[in-house]
Design a protein around this motif. Structure first.
Motif, PDB file in Angstrom:
ATOM      1  N   ARG A   9       0.846  -1.199   0.000  1.00 53.57           N
ATOM      2  CA  ARG A   9       0.000   0.000   0.000  1.00 53.57           C
ATOM      3  C   ARG A   9       0.877   1.243   0.000  1.00 53.57           C
ATOM      4  N   GLN A  10       1.885   1.235   0.863  1.00 50.57           N
ATOM      5  CA  GLN A  10       2.803   2.375   0.915  1.00 50.57           C
ATOM      6  C   GLN A  10       3.492   2.580  -0.418  1.00 50.57           C
ATOM      7  N   GLY A  11       3.953   1.467  -1.015  1.00 51.05           N
ATOM      8  CA  GLY A  11       4.671   1.559  -2.283  1.00 51.05           C
ATOM      9  C   GLY A  11       3.801   2.151  -3.367  1.00 51.05           C
ATOM     10  N   ILE A  12       2.541   1.742  -3.383  1.00 53.52           N
ATOM     11  CA  ILE A  12       1.644   2.236  -4.430  1.00 53.52           C
ATOM     12  C   ILE A  12       1.343   3.718  -4.225  1.00 53.52           C
ATOM     13  N   PHE A  13       1.168   4.140  -2.969  1.00 49.87           N
ATOM     14  CA  PHE A  13       0.847   5.538  -2.742  1.00 49.87           C
ATOM     15  C   PHE A  13       2.073   6.422  -2.892  1.00 49.87           C
ATOM     16  N   ARG A  14       3.268   5.833  -2.689  1.00 47.85           N
ATOM     17  CA  ARG A  14       4.481   6.626  -2.782  1.00 47.85           C
ATOM     18  C   ARG A  14       4.676   7.180  -4.187  1.00 47.85           C
ATOM     19  N   ASN A  15       4.486   6.341  -5.206  1.00 47.71           N
ATOM     20  CA  ASN A  15       4.599   6.890  -6.562  1.00 47.71           C
ATOM     21  C   ASN A  15       3.330   6.583  -7.348  1.00 47.71           C
ATOM     22  N   VAL A  16       2.290   7.293  -6.938  1.00 43.28           N
ATOM     23  CA  VAL A  16       0.974   6.990  -7.472  1.00 43.28           C
ATOM     24  C   VAL A  16       0.906   7.283  -8.968  1.00 43.28           C
ATOM     25  N   SER A  17       1.638   8.299  -9.445  1.00 43.26           N
ATOM     26  CA  SER A  17       1.520   8.626 -10.866  1.00 43.26           C
ATOM     27  C   SER A  17       2.143   7.535 -11.729  1.00 43.26           C
ATOM     28  N   MET A  18       3.268   6.962 -11.254  1.00 45.83           N
ATOM     29  CA  MET A  18       3.870   5.868 -12.003  1.00 45.83           C
ATOM     30  C   MET A  18       2.950   4.655 -12.022  1.00 45.83           C
ATOM     31  N   VAL A  19       2.328   4.396 -10.878  1.00 47.11           N
ATOM     32  CA  VAL A  19       1.439   3.233 -10.810  1.00 47.11           C
ATOM     33  C   VAL A  19       0.267   3.430 -11.769  1.00 47.11           C
ATOM     34  N   ILE A  20      -0.260   4.668 -11.824  1.00 47.11           N
ATOM     35  CA  ILE A  20      -1.368   4.935 -12.746  1.00 47.11           C
ATOM     36  C   ILE A  20      -0.918   4.695 -14.186  1.00 47.11           C
ATOM     37  N   SER A  21       0.307   5.126 -14.508  1.00 48.79           N
ATOM     38  CA  SER A  21       0.751   4.923 -15.886  1.00 48.79           C
ATOM     39  C   SER A  21       0.935   3.442 -16.189  1.00 48.79           C
ATOM     40  N   VAL A  22       1.405   2.669 -15.200  1.00 44.10           N
ATOM     41  CA  VAL A  22       1.499   1.215 -15.409  1.00 44.10           C
ATOM     42  C   VAL A  22       0.113   0.633 -15.668  1.00 44.10           C
ATOM     43  N   VAL A  23      -0.850   1.064 -14.853  1.00 46.29           N
ATOM     44  CA  VAL A  23      -2.216   0.567 -15.020  1.00 46.29           C
ATOM     45  C   VAL A  23      -2.716   0.886 -16.427  1.00 46.29           C
ATOM     46  N   LEU A  24      -2.507   2.138 -16.870  1.00 48.74           N
ATOM     47  CA  LEU A  24      -3.033   2.538 -18.175  1.00 48.74           C
ATOM     48  C   LEU A  24      -2.350   1.798 -19.311  1.00 48.74           C
ATOM     49  N   VAL A  25      -1.030   1.678 -19.239  1.00 49.19           N
ATOM     50  CA  VAL A  25      -0.325   1.026 -20.348  1.00 49.19           C
ATOM     51  C   VAL A  25      -0.697  -0.449 -20.442  1.00 49.19           C
ATOM     52  N   THR A  26      -0.766  -1.127 -19.294  1.00 49.32           N
ATOM     53  CA  THR A  26      -1.180  -2.541 -19.370  1.00 49.32           C
ATOM     54  C   THR A  26      -2.628  -2.630 -19.846  1.00 49.32           C
ATOM     55  N   PHE A  27      -3.447  -1.710 -19.400  1.00 44.06           N
ATOM     56  CA  PHE A  27      -4.846  -1.699 -19.818  1.00 44.06           C
ATOM     57  C   PHE A  27      -4.947  -1.628 -21.335  1.00 44.06           C
ATOM     58  N   ILE A  28      -4.281  -0.632 -21.932  1.00 42.02           N
ATOM     59  CA  ILE A  28      -4.415  -0.430 -23.373  1.00 42.02           C
ATOM     60  C   ILE A  28      -3.779  -1.587 -24.146  1.00 42.02           C
ATOM     61  N   SER A  29      -2.576  -2.003 -23.719  1.00 43.07           N
ATOM     62  CA  SER A  29      -1.916  -3.047 -24.498  1.00 43.07           C
ATOM     63  C   SER A  29      -2.689  -4.362 -24.417  1.00 43.07           C
ATOM     64  N   LEU A  30      -3.211  -4.667 -23.242  1.00 45.05           N
ATOM     65  CA  LEU A  30      -3.950  -5.928 -23.127  1.00 45.05           C
ATOM     66  C   LEU A  30      -5.290  -5.838 -23.835  1.00 45.05           C
ATOM     67  N   THR A  31      -5.874  -4.630 -23.952  1.00 43.86           N
ATOM     68  CA  THR A  31      -7.092  -4.498 -24.745  1.00 43.86           C
ATOM     69  C   THR A  31      -6.805  -4.848 -26.199  1.00 43.86           C
TER      70      THR A  31
END
Lengths: 302, 225
Positions: A9-31
């Motif tokens: 939880r701490q790790g995800i909140f520490r760099n939330v913008s990077m985590v969001i970009s990971v979420v988006l890139v995996t989202f689009i590529s897997l779509t």
């Protein structure tokens, strides 16, 4: 366990913008991956559907046939009878489900129907259209037998398997799905790089903690698990979104739009979509675990 | 307990080796001061005993482990059997005193029940009862070093490595910390302590190993600085 969850939880909140970009890139590529696999399924389904209906056409010579194929001009009744007899012979009848003969009038009627709004319909005459034996085979893959039996036979202009037209359409669809897969692979690669960068940043910001963990004898597994899970959690969120998108495409675009406007074609359904979703999630978990595992390795060197 | 034989450590890009053919034996229960000026090789020797580094040649045995050949996945298990304290305390700033001590038990997989018993015990031992919920930033330097000591000994290690533990502390506080380390030694833990502090070494009259230019120039029982 409590420790590991709070670390993630701490790790995800520490760099939330990077985590969001990971979420988006995996989202689009897997779509993309999901859409490409649906397209492959669709091609498979259409193949079985259309190949089943594909026939072999034996075009008989007409007045306007080229002379090298039809030196005798318009096929006589004797020649037509010979072709019919051959189709009914013991050797071929085993492969033939049924056949019917289309004469000039019928061919003209069909042509007028198909090219109703086209100028060419006005100029075509009955005699220009071949008389045709339409042969439906028990197994469409046996078309070669008919082609070989009737090519060069007197009075036959050409033998044509309808599947050859279908193959063109399928190869276009296939190329489209391959292109989608190519884009998807490229994006998955960048997703993997992004995950490893994110994890590296996360490890860097916690390097003091990592040093202390190593000092008190934490095992490598214990040290890297929160980081790997951090990457996996982000990628899994992306893959779940991608799964949702794939299902939405199937439900609203394919079933809701395509299937309505093209009622005679069978399309992939939600069941096929649900088959793709676990594959996407599994791919995301494997990819992110590998990427973040490799990224954290550097910080584990003792 | 510790056996170092003909150890040479040559760092890349430096002409003179940091340690030059050093041999040293330390028995169970010993209390050894490593003394010498900066750059004499004290820290290099400590790093080798902690297996933060490997020697260029020679052998290092600590707690029965051959630290030159030990596979890297076994290193964490080796480190669990010894305690370490440093000049800069190395506490986690966002964790409380109790959490810092508990951390070293959590990472090696001790049960919550064990942790809840052991942490208050060891905090009482180092004289920090009542400060369990403070953050390191709210403590004095001496208190922070007590936390570090508590963390080092909560596992009841056979060996305590202390790298200038009083380097950042005033003389009075240093004496308190040294009293604590002596007590730990009296309980049977072997102590190896690198230090610059002449007063401490002279007062305690323990075994003194002096390094100079990477070589042992003196190894004296009951010695002074």
């Amino acid at each position: 366990m409590k420790y590991i969850i709070s670390e993630i939880r701490q790790g995800i909140f520490r760099n939330v913008s990077m985590v969001i970009s990971v979420v988006l890139v995996t989202f689009i590529s897997l779509t993309f991956v999901g859409a490409a696999s649906l397209l492959q399924m669709q091609i498979g389904q259409m193949k079985t559907y259309w190949y089943d209906r594909a026939q072999v056409a034996i075009y008989m010579c007409s007045d306007v046939s080229p002379a090298d194929a039809c030196p005798q001009g318009e096929a006589s009744d004797d020649l037509k009878a010979a072709v019919e007899a051959k189709l009914q012979s013991d050797t071929l009848s085993a492969y033939v489900e049924k056949f019917y003969f289309e004469n000039h009038e019928q061919a003209y009627a069909t042509f007028q129907e198909q090219f109703k709004d086209n100028a060419v319909a006005k100029y075509v005459t009955k005699n220009q259209l071949n008389e045709t034996f339409w042969v439906k085979l028990n197994d469409a893959r046996d078309s070669k037998i008919i082609t070989e039996s009737f090519t060069g036979v007197a009075g036959v202009e050409e033998v044509r398997d309808q599947r050859s037209y279908l193959d063109q359409i399928f190869s276009i669809l296939n190329a489209a799905s391959l292109a989608a897969i190519g884009i998807a692979v490229l994006m998955l690669f960048s997703a993997a790089l992004l995950i490893s960068t994110t994890i590296r940043l996360s490890a860097f910001s916690r390097r003091r903690e990592l040093g202390i963990m190593r000092l008190v004898g934490a095992s490598n597994f214990y040290i890297q698990l929160p980081f790997i899970l951090e990457g996996v959690v982000a990628a899994t969120i992306g893959s779940i979104l991608a799964g949702g998108a794939v299902l939405a495409i199937v439900q609203f675009f394919v079933q809701g739009y395509l299937a309505q406007s093209l009622p005679f074609t069978s399309f992939v359904g939600l069941a096929d979509g649900l088959l793709v979703v676990p594959i996407l999630i599994g791919a995301a978990i494997l990819l992110s675990a590998a990427a973040s595992g490799l990224a954290i390795r550097r910080y584990l060197r003792i | 307990m510790i056996r170092i034989e003909n150890v040479t450590k040559q760092y890349k890009g430096s002409a003179r080796p940091a340690l030059n053919s050093v041999s040293l034996d330390i028995e169970k229960g010993d209390f050894v001061f490593l003394v010498g000026t900066s750059g004499s090789g004290k820290s290099s020797l400590m790093r080798l005993m902690l297996r933060e580094d490997v020697p260029t040649s020679g052998s290092v045995h600590v707690l029965g482990e051959n630290l030159v050949g030990i596979p890297s996945r076994r290193i964490p298990y080796f480190r669990r059997r010894l305690g370490v304290v440093f000049q800069d305390f190395r506490l986690l700033p966002n964790k409380t005193v109790a959490q810092n001590v508990a951390f070293s038990l959590e990472v090696i997989g001790k049960s919550q029940g064990f942790i809840q018993e052991a942490v208050p015990d060891v905090l009482r031992l180092v004289g920090l009862d009542g400060k369990a919920d403070r953050l390191p930033s709210e403590l004095s330097g001496g208190e922070q070093q007590r936390v570090a000591l508590a963390r080092a000994i909560v596992n009841k290690p056979a060996l305590l490595l202390a790298d200038e533990p009083t380097g950042n502390l005033d003389p009075a506080t240093s004496q308190d910390i040294m009293a604590l380390i002596e007590r730990i030694n009296l309980n049977g833990t072997t102590v190896v302590m690198a230090t610059h502090d002449r007063g401490i070494v002279d007062r305690l009259k323990k075994r003194v190993v002096e390094l100079k230019h990477g070589e042992i120039i003196r190894d004296e029982v009951g010695g002074t600085y």
